[in-house]
Design a protein around this motif. Structure first.
Motif, PDB file in Angstrom:
ATOM      1  N   TYR A 174       6.120   0.380  -4.492  1.00  0.00           N
ATOM      2  CA  TYR A 174       5.625   1.233  -5.569  1.00  0.00           C
ATOM      3  C   TYR A 174       5.030   0.428  -6.719  1.00  0.00           C
ATOM      4  O   TYR A 174       4.291   0.959  -7.540  1.00  0.00           O
TER       5      TYR A 174
ATOM      6  N   ASP B 196      10.212   9.781  -1.659  1.00  0.00           N
ATOM      7  CA  ASP B 196       9.732   9.026  -0.504  1.00  0.00           C
ATOM      8  C   ASP B 196       8.242   9.228  -0.232  1.00  0.00           C
ATOM      9  O   ASP B 196       7.629   8.414   0.465  1.00  0.00           O
ATOM     10  N   ASN B 197       7.663  10.307  -0.741  1.00  0.00           N
ATOM     11  CA  ASN B 197       6.255  10.612  -0.469  1.00  0.00           C
ATOM     12  C   ASN B 197       5.315  10.135  -1.571  1.00  0.00           C
ATOM     13  O   ASN B 197       4.110  10.376  -1.499  1.00  0.00           O
TER      14      ASN B 197
ATOM     15  N   THR C  97       2.777   8.074  -3.620  1.00  0.00           N
ATOM     16  CA  THR C  97       1.733   7.150  -3.152  1.00  0.00           C
ATOM     17  C   THR C  97       0.899   6.551  -4.285  1.00  0.00           C
ATOM     18  O   THR C  97      -0.067   5.832  -4.019  1.00  0.00           O
ATOM     19  N   ASP C  98       1.253   6.836  -5.524  1.00  0.00           N
ATOM     20  CA  ASP C  98       0.486   6.294  -6.650  1.00  0.00           C
ATOM     21  C   ASP C  98       0.982   4.882  -6.956  1.00  0.00           C
ATOM     22  O   ASP C  98       1.554   4.604  -8.009  1.00  0.00           O
ATOM     23  N   TYR C  99       0.753   3.978  -5.993  1.00  0.00           N
ATOM     24  CA  TYR C  99       1.266   2.618  -6.093  1.00  0.00           C
ATOM     25  C   TYR C  99       0.557   1.839  -7.196  1.00  0.00           C
ATOM     26  O   TYR C  99      -0.638   2.040  -7.447  1.00  0.00           O
TER      27      TYR C  99
ATOM     28  N   ASN D 279       3.631  -4.786  -3.882  1.00  0.00           N
ATOM     29  CA  ASN D 279       2.983  -3.677  -3.183  1.00  0.00           C
ATOM     30  C   ASN D 279       2.226  -4.179  -1.956  1.00  0.00           C
ATOM     31  O   ASN D 279       2.314  -3.596  -0.866  1.00  0.00           O
TER      32      ASN D 279
ATOM     33  N   GLU E 125       3.295  -2.792   1.589  1.00  0.00           N
ATOM     34  CA  GLU E 125       2.364  -1.830   2.163  1.00  0.00           C
ATOM     35  C   GLU E 125       1.823  -2.331   3.502  1.00  0.00           C
ATOM     36  O   GLU E 125       1.762  -1.579   4.483  1.00  0.00           O
TER      37      GLU E 125
ATOM     38  N   GLU F 139       4.579  -2.188   6.172  1.00  0.00           N
ATOM     39  CA  GLU F 139       4.768  -0.841   6.707  1.00  0.00           C
ATOM     40  C   GLU F 139       3.625  -0.427   7.638  1.00  0.00           C
ATOM     41  O   GLU F 139       3.857   0.199   8.677  1.00  0.00           O
TER      42      GLU F 139
ATOM     43  N   ARG G  37      12.774   1.614   2.725  1.00  0.00           N
ATOM     44  CA  ARG G  37      12.338   1.201   1.385  1.00  0.00           C
ATOM     45  C   ARG G  37      13.578   0.928   0.535  1.00  0.00           C
ATOM     46  O   ARG G  37      14.094   1.787  -0.167  1.00  0.00           O
TER      47      ARG G  37
END
Length: 301
Positions: A117, A127-128, A130-132, A138, A142, A145, A162
């Motif tokens: 994050y 968990d959802n 996505t504004d990393y 990151n 990322e 994953e 995570r």
């Protein structure tokens, strides 16, 4: 049930293997140092030095926890490369073998971290999210994953851990904090406002076992307790548990001078919420940091 585990000699790996020994399972661990791994792990564990197609095809469950510790050294370019490659390369090797395998594992659990994050405000992250924030942690997580997700198929479920700050008496952040705090030299870092999303190592292991048993759990899963705290709160609770004063502040500038970019792990945080685990029915044993620290610090070594 046959397990193949990488990173088995780390904090989470050792605790997980110890718990798995109470089940009727076979455990194979990948390690570059077979002798050292054998000393650290139960003699019933099979240690291998290299991944092979046979090792994947013989595994019902593959758990990938390998990776160079991210906060042990200043982030030189060579250290950054080591951090990335120690995660990406082995994950890619596993994925390649899973794709080649005639008999595929039914579950591939791969490590990640809330570092995906990046630095965040105090707003809650599920968990959802996505504004990393695009930064080094990151990038590490990322890509880690994305590689692991390529193993996903109708035959293989993929779950991504995570992981937050894992609280363990003998490993990780808490183990490093204990010596100065026991001497009464502990205190907050910088402003102390940065949020620390933590999980007791026992809950971490139990959550992994829960994911194994619950097929609806897949993709990114926040592995943190539901009550994160600010750095100020954490240090206050730790000092209280140790019955020591908590009066010092470590200046952000000093950390920057000592650790460089890596200091941002200490001065920024994320308010992470384990929505998937809780919604699926998982019950944390340690829901607040007081109970977690008391259990760890007052337990026999």
């Amino acid at each position: 049930m046959n397990y193949l585990i990488t990173g088995g000699t780390g904090c989470i790996g050792q605790a997980l293997i110890k718990q798995l020994h109470t089940h009727n399972v076979n455990i194979t661990v990948l390690s570059r140092n077979i002798e050292k791994a054998q000393m650290q792990l139960n003699s019933k564990v099979i240690i291998i030095r290299k991944l092979t197609l046979d090792s994947i095809e013989n595994a019902d469950i593959v758990i990938n926890l390998a990776g160079e510790p991210i906060a042990d050294k200043r982030w030189s370019q060579s250290q950054k490369d080591l951090i990335c490659n120690s995660r990406w390369s082995i994950t890619q090797d596993i994925v390649n073998l899973i794709k080649q395998a005639t008999k595929k594992p039914k579950l591939f659990i791969s490590g990640s971290a809330i570092g995906i994050y990046g630095r965040q405000s105090v707003a809650q992250i599920n968990d959802n999210f996505t504004d990393y924030n695009k930064e080094f942690t990151n990038t590490v997580c990322e890509n880690w994953e994305l590689i692991a997700e390529k193993a996903n198929s109708p035959f293989t479920r993929v779950a991504l851990l995570r992981t937050g700050i894992v609280l363990s008496k003998n490993h990780g952040a808490l183990a490093k904090m204990l010596p100065p705090f026991k001497l009464g030299l502990g205190g907050k870092i910088g402003s102390g406002n940065q949020v620390m999303s933590w999980i007791h190592v026992e809950d971490m292991v139990n959550a992994i076992l829960y994911i194994i048993e619950n097929e609806q759990l897949r993709g990114p899963i926040n592995m943190t307790a539901q009550n994160p705290v600010s750095n100020t709160e954490f240090t206050r609770h730790l000092s209280k548990t140790l019955n020591r004063p908590c009066i010092f502040t470590t200046p952000t500038l000093l950390l920057k001078l000592i650790f460089g970019e890596m200091s941002e792990l200490l001065t920024y945080g994320q308010n992470v919420y384990p929505e998937k685990l809780l919604a699926s029915g998982f019950n944390f044993k340690y829901t607040n940091v007081d109970s977690a620290l008391n259990a760890l610090i007052k337990a026999p070594s």
